[in-house]
Design a protein around this motif. Structure first.
Motif, mmCIF file in Angstrom:
data_model
loop_
_atom_site.group_PDB
_atom_site.id
_atom_site.type_symbol
_atom_site.label_atom_id
_atom_site.label_comp_id
_atom_site.label_asym_id
_atom_site.label_seq_id
_atom_site.Cartn_x
_atom_site.Cartn_y
_atom_site.Cartn_z
ATOM 1 N N ASN A 296 24.914 15.080 -23.159
ATOM 2 C CA ASN A 296 25.225 15.418 -21.767
ATOM 3 C C ASN A 296 24.464 16.659 -21.310
ATOM 4 N N ARG A 297 24.424 17.671 -22.172
ATOM 5 C CA ARG A 297 23.714 18.893 -21.784
ATOM 6 C C ARG A 297 22.223 18.621 -21.616
ATOM 7 N N ALA A 298 21.674 17.730 -22.431
ATOM 8 C CA ALA A 298 20.254 17.388 -22.314
ATOM 9 C C ALA A 298 19.945 16.809 -20.939
ATOM 10 N N GLN A 299 20.861 15.984 -20.401
ATOM 11 C CA GLN A 299 20.633 15.424 -19.061
ATOM 12 C C GLN A 299 20.564 16.534 -18.026
ATOM 13 N N ALA A 300 21.473 17.499 -18.114
ATOM 14 C CA ALA A 300 21.486 18.607 -17.156
ATOM 15 C C ALA A 300 20.246 19.480 -17.327
ATOM 16 N N LEU A 301 19.847 19.738 -18.564
ATOM 17 C CA LEU A 301 18.644 20.541 -18.810
ATOM 18 C C LEU A 301 17.411 19.852 -18.244
ATOM 19 N N ARG A 302 17.348 18.535 -18.422
ATOM 20 C CA ARG A 302 16.209 17.771 -17.900
ATOM 21 C C ARG A 302 16.171 17.845 -16.376
ATOM 22 N N LEU A 303 17.337 17.725 -15.736
ATOM 23 C CA LEU A 303 17.402 17.830 -14.280
ATOM 24 C C LEU A 303 16.962 19.214 -13.811
ATOM 25 N N ARG A 304 17.226 20.220 -14.612
ATOM 26 C CA ARG A 304 16.837 21.586 -14.261
ATOM 27 C C ARG A 304 15.351 21.832 -14.533
ATOM 28 N N GLY A 305 14.717 20.932 -15.280
ATOM 29 C CA GLY A 305 13.295 21.080 -15.583
ATOM 30 C C GLY A 305 13.017 21.665 -16.958
ATOM 31 N N ASP A 306 14.053 21.884 -17.755
ATOM 32 C CA ASP A 306 13.885 22.419 -19.102
ATOM 33 C C ASP A 306 13.743 21.252 -20.086
ATOM 34 N N VAL A 307 12.546 20.676 -20.116
ATOM 35 C CA VAL A 307 12.309 19.494 -20.945
ATOM 36 C C VAL A 307 12.377 19.843 -22.428
ATOM 37 N N ALA A 308 11.839 21.018 -22.798
ATOM 38 C CA ALA A 308 11.871 21.423 -24.216
ATOM 39 C C ALA A 308 13.319 21.577 -24.687
ATOM 40 N N GLY A 309 14.159 22.199 -23.867
ATOM 41 C CA GLY A 309 15.572 22.355 -24.222
ATOM 42 C C GLY A 309 16.276 21.013 -24.309
ATOM 43 N N ALA A 310 15.941 20.107 -23.370
ATOM 44 C CA ALA A 310 16.532 18.766 -23.392
ATOM 45 C C ALA A 310 16.153 18.043 -24.677
ATOM 46 N N LEU A 311 14.887 18.128 -25.076
ATOM 47 C CA LEU A 311 14.450 17.460 -26.301
ATOM 48 C C LEU A 311 15.163 18.020 -27.534
ATOM 49 N N ARG A 312 15.372 19.340 -27.568
ATOM 50 C CA ARG A 312 16.104 19.929 -28.702
ATOM 51 C C ARG A 312 17.520 19.367 -28.783
ATOM 52 N N ASP A 313 18.195 19.297 -27.624
ATOM 53 C CA ASP A 313 19.563 18.768 -27.611
ATOM 54 C C ASP A 313 19.598 17.285 -27.973
ATOM 55 N N LEU A 314 18.607 16.532 -27.511
ATOM 56 C CA LEU A 314 18.572 15.097 -27.828
ATOM 57 C C LEU A 314 18.338 14.888 -29.321
ATOM 58 N N ASP A 315 17.446 15.672 -29.911
ATOM 59 C CA ASP A 315 17.221 15.577 -31.361
ATOM 60 C C ASP A 315 18.519 15.870 -32.122
#
Length: 201
Positions: A100-119
């Motif tokens: 869930n946090r990865a989706q919000a990070l991606r919407l905010r433009g933090d792709v690197a953070g989203a990828l870390r959470d998805l991993d």
């Protein structure tokens, strides 16, 4: 009264292109078993499963995640990230919060953070259940946007094996032969609709 499976079938019929939660309700039993720590959700519940996530804590975390989803849907990404962070703090071994946090990070433009959470979500879920499926789809989409086709294909294949119809459609789009066939089919249908070759007015 409709069962979870009935609602899942209706969701698939009326919303065939939704990427996340392709068939809501269908994986609930499997997800619940995994949330409780059972390594094989399809098998009997593990003896240590109940102790992994205390029910009252799990309920509190799910409530925080719902608050986060509502905040994200209303455009308040700061509150969404705060709620997801609180949920992760309470149950850091639960995959859903990271997804869930990865989706919000991606919407905010933090792709690197989203990828870390998805991993992290994929690792914690051991690649099984709804959280894994949704995380794999999200990561596959990011890989595709970054033109890493092979990584995208691998994630979509894994998500498709977990039941994602969206991932199956993405695999077709990544297949150059399928794309060529789709293009030829569109051209043929266009000629059938307009046999005299005249353009639209």
């Amino acid at each position: 009264m409709a069962t979870a499976n009935d609602r899942a079938v209706l969701q698939t019929i009326f919303n065939p292109s939704t990427p996340f939660g392709d068939i809501p309700g269908l994986d609930d039993e499997e997800e619940n078993a995994q949330e409780e720590g059972c390594p094989d959700a399809r098998g009997p519940l593990c003896a240590a499963a109940v102790e992994a996530f205390p029910p009252e804590l799990l309920e509190q975390v799910r409530d925080l995640e719902l608050q986060g989803v509502s905040a994200a849907e209303s455009g308040d990404l700061n509150t969404a990230l705060q709620r997801f962070g609180e949920a992760i703090h309470l149950l850091p071994e639960r995959a859903s919060g990271y997804n869930n946090r990865a989706q919000a990070l991606r919407l905010r433009g933090d792709v690197a953070g989203a990828l870390r959470d998805l991993d992290t979500a994929i690792r914690l879920s051991r690649g099984r259940g709804q959280a894994a499926c949704q995380s794999l789809v999200q990561r596959g989409l990011i890989h595709r946007l970054q033109e890493r086709e092979e990584e995208a294909r691998q994630d979509f294949e894994r998500a498709a094996r977990l039941g994602s119809t969206f991932a199956r459609r993405q695999l077709v789009l990544l297949n150059p032969y399928a794309a060529l066939c789709n293009q030829m089919l569109c051209e043929m249908l266009g000629r059938l609709r307009n046999p005299d070759g005249s353009g639209s007015e």
